[in-house]
Scaffold this motif. Structure first.
Motif, PDB file in Angstrom:
ATOM      1  N   SER A 169       0.845  -1.191   0.000  1.00 12.58           N
ATOM      2  CA  SER A 169       0.000   0.000   0.000  1.00 12.58           C
ATOM      3  C   SER A 169       0.880   1.241   0.000  1.00 12.58           C
ATOM      4  CB  SER A 169      -0.892  -0.009   1.243  1.00 12.58           C
ATOM      5  OG  SER A 169      -1.440   1.259   1.483  1.00 12.58           O
ATOM      6  N   ASN A 170       0.431   2.314  -0.639  1.00 15.43           N
ATOM      7  CA  ASN A 170       1.180   3.577  -0.629  1.00 15.43           C
ATOM      8  C   ASN A 170       1.273   4.195   0.757  1.00 15.43           C
ATOM      9  OD1 ASN A 170       1.926   3.545  -3.296  1.00 15.43           O
ATOM     10  ND2 ASN A 170       0.227   4.790  -3.980  1.00 15.43           N
ATOM     11  N   GLN A 171       0.496   3.658   1.685  1.00 18.02           N
ATOM     12  CA  GLN A 171       0.579   4.060   3.088  1.00 18.02           C
ATOM     13  C   GLN A 171       2.025   3.908   3.571  1.00 18.02           C
ATOM     14  OE1 GLN A 171      -1.619   1.262   5.411  1.00 18.02           O
ATOM     15  NE2 GLN A 171      -1.415   2.388   7.307  1.00 18.02           N
ATOM     16  N   PHE A 172       2.737   2.948   3.015  1.00 18.06           N
ATOM     17  CA  PHE A 172       4.145   2.687   3.350  1.00 18.06           C
ATOM     18  C   PHE A 172       5.000   3.934   3.092  1.00 18.06           C
ATOM     19  CE2 PHE A 172       7.977   1.506   0.756  1.00 18.06           C
ATOM     20  CZ  PHE A 172       8.859   1.333   1.807  1.00 18.06           C
ATOM     21  N   LYS A 173       4.765   4.619   1.986  1.00 11.38           N
ATOM     22  CA  LYS A 173       5.573   5.776   1.626  1.00 11.38           C
ATOM     23  C   LYS A 173       5.086   7.057   2.293  1.00 11.38           C
ATOM     24  CE  LYS A 173       6.707   4.053  -2.979  1.00 11.38           C
ATOM     25  NZ  LYS A 173       6.543   4.270  -4.408  1.00 11.38           N
ATOM     26  N   GLU A 174       3.799   7.113   2.646  1.00 17.19           N
ATOM     27  CA  GLU A 174       3.200   8.344   3.138  1.00 17.19           C
ATOM     28  C   GLU A 174       3.540   8.658   4.583  1.00 17.19           C
ATOM     29  OE1 GLU A 174      -0.911   7.638   2.311  1.00 17.19           O
ATOM     30  OE2 GLU A 174      -0.634   7.879   0.136  1.00 17.19           O
ATOM     31  N   MET A 175       3.754   7.652   5.386  1.00 24.53           N
ATOM     32  CA  MET A 175       3.980   7.884   6.820  1.00 24.53           C
ATOM     33  C   MET A 175       5.450   8.025   7.135  1.00 24.53           C
ATOM     34  SD  MET A 175       1.158   5.650   8.801  1.00 24.53           S
ATOM     35  CE  MET A 175       1.493   6.465  10.339  1.00 24.53           C
TER      36      MET A 175
END
Length: 129
Positions: free
Chosen positions: A123-129
């Motif tokens: 998930s792009n959540q990986f890069k966002e946080m």
């Protein structure tokens, strides 16, 4: 005449084998507009253990090798990549690796693509946080 028929038969067999080896050697990818050879070339041309091969609106696909000298390395490679962004590995269930960071949970799924390569969906959540 007999020799011409044999030569034609041998050529047909050789062409058939070449087509099978070059077109059917790798299974299809779950990602559109990418060829198997292109994806493998991206990994081989990189000095990284894991390479992003496609970005979608809410996730990204990566490829990594499944083994190195007979030792399974895909999970460790994924843990290193995700851990480098501050995510802590918690558990593995089936093909899913679960990570946590700041109360959030990240699921990374793996898919054995061939004997030598693993596809990783994050998930792009990986890069966002």
């Amino acid at each position: 005449m007999k020799w011409i028929g044999m030569i034609v038969a041998v050529l047909v067999v050789m062409v058939s084998v070449w087509i099978v080896v070059n077109k059917s050697y790798y299974p299809s990818l779950p990602i559109e507009n990418l060829s198997a050879k292109e994806v493998i070339r991206q990994l081989n041309d990189s000095d990284q253990k894991i390479v992003e091969i496609a970005a979608e609106e809410d996730s990204a696909w990566y490829i990594t090798r499944s083994q190195n000298k007979g030792i399974s390395i895909a999970d460790e490679t994924i843990k290193e990549m995700i851990g480098s962004k501050g995510w802590a590995f918690k558990t593995k269930e089936g093909s899913g690796l679960f990570f946590e960071k700041e109360g959030e949970t990240l699921l990374v799924t793996t898919q054995m693509w061939t004997k030598k390569y693993v596809l990783v969906h994050v998930s792009n959540q990986f890069k966002e946080m």
